[in-house]
Motif scaffolding. Structure first.
Motif, mmCIF file in Angstrom:
data_model
loop_
_atom_site.group_PDB
_atom_site.id
_atom_site.type_symbol
_atom_site.label_atom_id
_atom_site.label_comp_id
_atom_site.label_asym_id
_atom_site.label_seq_id
_atom_site.Cartn_x
_atom_site.Cartn_y
_atom_site.Cartn_z
ATOM 1 N N ASP A 51 0.835 -1.033 0.068
ATOM 2 C CA ASP A 51 -0.102 -0.331 -0.007
ATOM 3 C C ASP A 51 0.503 1.199 -0.268
ATOM 4 O OD1 ASP A 51 -2.129 -1.796 0.203
ATOM 5 O OD2 ASP A 51 -2.172 -1.497 2.434
ATOM 6 N N ALA A 54 1.613 2.319 -3.874
ATOM 7 C CA ALA A 54 0.708 2.333 -3.848
ATOM 8 C C ALA A 54 -0.037 4.760 -3.811
ATOM 9 C CB ALA A 54 -0.880 2.385 -3.915
ATOM 10 N N ASN A 55 1.348 4.118 -2.830
ATOM 11 C CA ASN A 55 1.486 5.964 -2.941
ATOM 12 C C ASN A 55 3.018 6.682 -2.467
ATOM 13 O OD1 ASN A 55 -1.453 6.399 -0.911
ATOM 14 N ND2 ASN A 55 -0.831 5.014 0.468
ATOM 15 N N LEU A 185 -2.991 -0.893 -2.694
ATOM 16 C CA LEU A 185 -2.839 -1.702 -4.151
ATOM 17 C C LEU A 185 -3.677 -2.227 -5.202
ATOM 18 C CD1 LEU A 185 0.259 -0.550 -5.806
ATOM 19 C CD2 LEU A 185 0.891 -3.203 -4.949
ATOM 20 N N GLU A 188 -5.657 0.901 -6.039
ATOM 21 C CA GLU A 188 -4.616 1.171 -7.368
ATOM 22 C C GLU A 188 -4.873 0.520 -8.580
ATOM 23 O OE1 GLU A 188 -0.928 2.830 -8.724
ATOM 24 O OE2 GLU A 188 -1.645 0.586 -8.397
ATOM 25 N N TYR A 214 -8.304 7.626 -9.812
ATOM 26 C CA TYR A 214 -6.769 7.850 -9.378
ATOM 27 C C TYR A 214 -6.037 9.239 -9.120
ATOM 28 C CZ TYR A 214 -2.384 5.577 -10.981
ATOM 29 O OH TYR A 214 -1.172 4.922 -10.277
ATOM 30 N N HIS A 217 -6.317 10.178 -4.755
ATOM 31 C CA HIS A 217 -6.117 9.291 -3.771
ATOM 32 C C HIS A 217 -4.404 8.346 -4.768
ATOM 33 C CE1 HIS A 217 -9.198 8.409 -1.686
ATOM 34 N NE2 HIS A 217 -10.238 8.326 -3.063
ATOM 35 N N TYR A 218 -3.937 8.382 -6.107
ATOM 36 C CA TYR A 218 -2.983 7.259 -6.351
ATOM 37 C C TYR A 218 -1.806 8.353 -7.557
ATOM 38 C CZ TYR A 218 -5.693 4.103 -4.078
ATOM 39 O OH TYR A 218 -6.452 3.149 -2.948
ATOM 40 N N SER A 221 1.728 7.334 -6.820
ATOM 41 C CA SER A 221 1.281 5.850 -7.382
ATOM 42 C C SER A 221 3.331 5.377 -8.136
ATOM 43 C CB SER A 221 0.729 4.800 -7.163
ATOM 44 O OG SER A 221 0.924 4.321 -7.408
ATOM 45 N N ALA A 224 2.563 5.121 -11.611
ATOM 46 C CA ALA A 224 1.323 5.955 -12.094
ATOM 47 C C ALA A 224 1.037 6.706 -12.866
ATOM 48 C CB ALA A 224 1.297 7.279 -11.235
#
Length: 400
Positions: A51, A54-55, A185, A188, A214, A217-218, A221, A224
């Motif tokens: 996770d 994902a961030n 994740l 994502e 997306y 929140h991401y 990532s 991305a």
């Protein structure tokens, strides 16, 4: 936030990993009381690290492969009796679908594993590339009938398995993945996969919704870039960008990506619209590309090409034709030159005078206008249409 979780995970893995090699300077805190090293606890910690990926946590991304390997070693060293716990049996499947090696999972005591056989065998078939077998095993398993941690992973896999054959089912399963594991994740990855399917289904409202989700929140990532590649493909290989009434909404979405990628997208949209006869969108996208391109650049010439075509074949004949004639052909891609030539010739043919003067015409019956020979233009259009979809925004990597 992720690093303390990673640190605790490594402590649970002792003595199978040199925890000090991953530690930050300073003494490590003792592991939490609940950190008994049960397989399900190790997998929870692995998911927390994922996770972080994902961030946008690059440290989590860098340690991910080593962590998976070390958890696999811990699985093999575990007492066979632990696998009778259903939480641990489910954790083995989650681990496999989270990047774990199938050869590790095959070494676990199968007779002790307390997990649905369809899930276990289907997950193995999926990661080993036996797609038809995986579809058959997993098609009737409903993600919402199993615990959410496993259900979300299952839904993500089903979304990938049915994307080609049953797109509507794949979209439904990817929706399940997002709802079962929000903020992870898995969500994502589901957004990345679903954006392309929704684009192919020509559902602009949902396409816009997924894009904004997306971004919200991401946007940081590690993956991305893959999302924006899929976004671009979904946008340009469908009719989503060809309706001038929604162009302002598309512009808002494109403002979220970098200038160079935005320019490439507007050029692709303009060319797609031009080939499909959408002159209004051709002009809108061409004008956007003009504002983003550098003076005397190849991109600037292409933007003028698209805007010039839209003007010459619509309501600004003289200005559009002048814009096309002023182009520096040496800066245009070779594939655009035949299209330019055909468009200029077509524009000139539209204004070609009929034989005979106006005085003579007054004494004669009206002359039927000669038919335009559009064969060469149509051939050029056909060639151009085959070249659509040539979008090279970002390099596509293998993604979870």
């Amino acid at each position: 936030m992720i690093r303390p979780l990673l640190r605790a995970t490594l402590l649970m893995l002792l003595p199978f990993t040199a925890a000090g090699a991953f530690a930050e300077p300073g003494p490590m805190p003792p592991p939490p009381a609940s950190a008994s090293g049960e397989p399900y606890e190790l997998v929870r910690a692995l998911q927390a690290v994922q996770d972080g990926i994902a961030n946008g946590d690059s440290a989590a991304h860098g340690s991910h492969s080593a962590l998976i390997r070390q958890i696999g070693e811990k699985f093999l060293a575990a007492d066979p009796g632990v696998w009778s716990n259903s939480q641990n049996g489910q954790a083995a499947v989650i681990y496999l679908l989270s990047g774990g090696a199938p050869q590790i999972i095959r070494k676990l005591p199968r007779d002790k594993l307390n997990v649905d056989g369809r899930l276990f065998d289907g997950a193995l078939a999926y990661v080993e590339g036996r797609q038809d077998e995986a579809r058959e095993l997993l098609k009737d398993v409903k993600p919402r009938t199993v615990p959410s941690g496993l259900g979300g992973q299952l839904a993500l896999v089903q979304g990938a398995l049915f994307a080609r054959a049953e797109a509507s089912l794949a979209i439904e399963r990817l929706d399940d993945a997002r709802l079962l594991l929000p903020g992870t994740l898995v969500e994502e990855a589901a957004l990345r996969r679903e954006i392309l399917l929704v684009g192919q289904a020509e559902d602009f409202d949902k396409f816009e919704f997924l894009t904004l989700a997306y971004i919200r929140h991401y946007h940081n990532s590690v993956y991305a870039g893959d999302f924006w590649q899929r976004f671009a493909t979904g946008l340009t290989q469908s009719s989503l960008a060809l309706d001038e009434r929604r162009f302002a909404r598309i512009t808002t979405l494109l403002e979220q990506i970098d200038r160079a990628s935005r320019l490439k997208l507007y050029l692709v949209i303009a060319r797609t619209a031009m080939v499909r006869g959408g002159l209004a969108v051709t002009r809108l996208a061409g004008e956007r590309a003009l504002t983003l391109s550098a003076d005397a650049s190849a991109e600037r010439e292409r933007a003028h090409l698209f805007r010039g075509v839209s003007r010459a074949l619509a309501d600004e004949y003289d200005g559009g034709l002048a814009e096309l004639k002023a182009l520096d052909r040496s800066k245009l891609p070779e594939r655009d030159i035949p299209f330019l030539n055909a468009t200029v010739q077509l524009a000139l043919d539209v204004r070609k005078p009929f034989a005979g003067g106006s005085a003579a015409a007054a004494d004669k019956s009206p002359v039927t206008p000669a038919r335009l020979d559009l064969a060469s233009s149509n051939a050029t259009l056909a060639r151009a249409q085959k070249q659509l979809g040539e979008l090279e925004l970002l390099t596509r990597d293998r993604r979870p």
